[in-house]
Design an enzyme around this catalytic site. Structure first.
Site, PDB file in Angstrom:
ATOM      1  N   ASP A  79      37.872  47.004  44.341  1.00 41.66           N
ATOM      2  CA  ASP A  79      38.244  47.494  43.247  1.00 41.66           C
ATOM      3  C   ASP A  79      37.516  46.534  42.235  1.00 41.66           C
ATOM      4  O   ASP A  79      36.202  46.356  42.273  1.00 41.66           O
ATOM      5  CB  ASP A  79      39.843  47.252  43.030  1.00 41.66           C
ATOM      6  CG  ASP A  79      40.158  48.034  41.573  1.00 41.66           C
ATOM      7  OD1 ASP A  79      40.465  49.459  41.746  1.00 41.66           O
ATOM      8  OD2 ASP A  79      40.546  47.552  40.691  1.00 41.66           O
TER       9      ASP A  79
ATOM     10  N   HIS B  41      42.456  52.718  49.251  1.00 40.21           N
ATOM     11  CA  HIS B  41      41.889  51.600  48.583  1.00 40.21           C
ATOM     12  C   HIS B  41      42.388  50.191  48.375  1.00 40.21           C
ATOM     13  O   HIS B  41      41.670  49.253  48.100  1.00 40.21           O
ATOM     14  CB  HIS B  41      42.247  52.284  46.816  1.00 40.21           C
ATOM     15  CG  HIS B  41      41.851  51.448  45.768  1.00 40.21           C
ATOM     16  ND1 HIS B  41      40.399  51.605  45.461  1.00 40.21           N
ATOM     17  CD2 HIS B  41      42.311  50.931  44.807  1.00 40.21           C
ATOM     18  CE1 HIS B  41      40.072  50.956  44.499  1.00 40.21           C
ATOM     19  NE2 HIS B  41      41.133  50.344  44.069  1.00 40.21           N
TER      20      HIS B  41
ATOM     21  N   TYR C  90      39.376  47.058  31.348  1.00 38.80           N
ATOM     22  CA  TYR C  90      38.425  48.265  31.407  1.00 38.80           C
ATOM     23  C   TYR C  90      37.769  48.411  30.253  1.00 38.80           C
ATOM     24  O   TYR C  90      36.431  48.793  30.143  1.00 38.80           O
ATOM     25  CB  TYR C  90      39.311  49.456  31.655  1.00 38.80           C
ATOM     26  CG  TYR C  90      39.912  49.698  33.062  1.00 38.80           C
ATOM     27  CD1 TYR C  90      39.365  50.501  34.096  1.00 38.80           C
ATOM     28  CD2 TYR C  90      41.081  48.600  33.573  1.00 38.80           C
ATOM     29  CE1 TYR C  90      39.856  50.382  35.379  1.00 38.80           C
ATOM     30  CE2 TYR C  90      41.491  48.889  34.849  1.00 38.80           C
ATOM     31  CZ  TYR C  90      40.951  49.625  35.882  1.00 38.80           C
ATOM     32  OH  TYR C  90      41.310  49.599  36.788  1.00 38.80           O
TER      33      TYR C  90
END
Length: 468
Positions: A238, A444, A387
């Site tokens: 990630d 993930h 982000y």
């Protein structure tokens, strides 16, 4: 042969001066080509840069000491949590909707009931404190990390290793893999450092705009230097994948090896061509049968899932503070927002299940501990801002996107990852891939889901690097 004969006759038909000029031109062209090839193979780096993320003006000096830290809680903190949980308003789910619309509220009530009446936060705080925690000030921020050393054994080789988490994870993701890495395996063990990304959990949030993966990478390089490590290994998925990649780009001389369980390829002609030819002539574009199985049909297996699973990314990449208000104020809203990712990102098929398949890979205690790290630190909004900072401009135009990675690299390709990245795609950026493993299962959150598999792949990669 005829062409070669014509060239020879032409060459010998020239006078001596013309022959020397022609030979000189050929040597010069060959030298230029060799120089270009050599320059392409050089380990280019990206600038370290500098930053100050603390509140107010940067002071003349900064405390660079490392201080012990302990996770703590109070009865008042737990009482406030319970009162907020008790005031939660729920909306009935659509019939037979599973997790297709997000976290199913019927199952959410069961999770929240366990959280309210059975989950023991004080017990989990003790679990968190089973490893030594520390904080140190870097670029104006209190950076939190755990530092775990292996038991001392004779003739044991100990290698420093940093593990970096992503969103919506934390350092706690690595608690199951830590014992596996600090164990002695054929004379090899790791001394592990797990930092919290600034703005996540117990690391202070940046007070100024612009804190991206490059800033996090620089801070973590400073942390390793402060701990006395001149060379070390890195592992991440990630955001951790991007941060550790940036670390390897900034100081490749310090990074002995880079191991990733998530790899995003660059777009370009090679990728486009391989998508066109791959299903029919995979060997021409470097695809294996497993690559074909995981990639195609491309729209249904990759593009559609990306569209279904990245709504959060668009929100957090544009207006994180707006969406963050609700989840930072409501513990149940926060749990639904975070745990939905632990459902679908572990296996897309979990969207069809009434319980989201959450406890197939995780315990409720582990999942709620992840939520509590965000809740008790009030860090969900600052984690979402990461982000915005990384997508404020076109990521493909950033210096790190235009710079190759030349350190030894190991890639673990888990089958349920959001998008599969074939080795041939990864090689566009990662120029020295020592190992590429098709993992048999997992998604993930690799270290959290499949610690044994990830540890085994990481150890085999490091052994390969140490050998060669």
């Amino acid at each position: 042969m005829q062409r070669l004969q014509v060239l020879k006759e032409t060459f010998y038909g020239l006078d001596v001066v013309q022959q020397q000029l022609l030979l000189g031109s050929a040597v010069a062209a060959g030298g230029a080509l060799a120089y270009i090839m050599l320059k392409r193979r050089e380990a280019k780096t990206i600038p370290l840069g500098k930053g100050w993320w603390g509140a107010g003006e940067k002071p003349l000096s900064e405390d660079d000491q490392i201080y012990p830290f302990k996770v703590q809680t109070t009865d008042e903190e737990i009482k406030d949590l319970h009162e907020r949980i008790d005031r939660t308003r729920y909306t009935d789910p659509l019939e037979d909707s599973g997790f297709q619309y997000g976290f199913n509220s019927t199952y959410l009530k069961k999770v929240v009931s366990y959280w309210r009446h059975e989950f023991d936060w004080k017990k989990q705080v003790a679990v968190l404190n089973m490893y030594p925690h520390f904080k140190t000030k870097i670029e104006g921020l209190d950076v939190h990390f755990i530092h775990v050393q292996p038991p001392h054994r004779e003739n044991q080789k100990v290698l420093p290793l940093m593990l970096v988490h992503g969103w919506p994870g934390s350092f706690y993701e690595f608690y199951k893999i830590l014992p596996l890495l600090t164990e002695n395996k054929d004379g090899l063990a790791f001394e592990v450092i797990c930092p919290s990304i600034p703005g996540y959990g117990f690391s202070e949030a940046p007070h100024k705009q612009g804190f991206d993966s490059l800033a996090a990478a620089r801070i973590f390089l400073t942390l390793m230097e402060r701990l006395g490590f001149s060379q070390f290994y890195l592992q991440g998925g990630d955001w951790g994948s991007l941060i550790t990649t940036n670390m390897a780009q900034m100081k490749p001389q310090c990074v002995k090896g880079l191991h990733l369980n998530m790899c995003v390829s660059q777009r370009g002609f090679k990728v486009l061509l391989s998508l066109m030819i791959g299903p029919y002539l995979p060997f021409l574009v470097g695809f294996s049968r497993e690559d074909v199985r995981r990639l195609f049909p491309f729209f249904e297996k990759n593009v559609w899932n990306i569209l279904m699973e990245t709504g959060y990314l668009h929100i957090q990449g544009t207006k994180p503070d707006t969406a963050g208000c609700g989840v930072n104020d409501s513990p149940v809203g926060l749990a639904a927002y975070i745990l939905e990712k632990f459902s679908s990102w572990t296996d897309m098929g979990n969207r069809d299940l009434a319980d989201g398949g959450l406890t197939r890979k995780f315990s409720l205690d582990d999942l709620l501990t992840c939520v509590m790290i965000y809740w008790t630190t009030g860090s969900v909004v600052s984690s979402m801002r990461f982000y915005k900072e990384n997508f404020n401009s076109n990521p493909n135009n950033r210096v790190d996107a235009r710079t190759g990675i030349f350190v030894p690299t190991g890639l673990a390709a888990f089958p349920e990852e959001l998008m599969h990245c074939p080795k041939s795609w990864a090689q566009i950026r990662y120029r020295s891939i020592y190992s590429y493993t098709f993992m048999p299962r997992g998604g993930h959150f690799a270290a959290f889901e499949e610690p044994q598999l990830l540890a085994k792949d990481l150890v085999q990669f490091v052994k390969k690097v140490e050998k060669f």
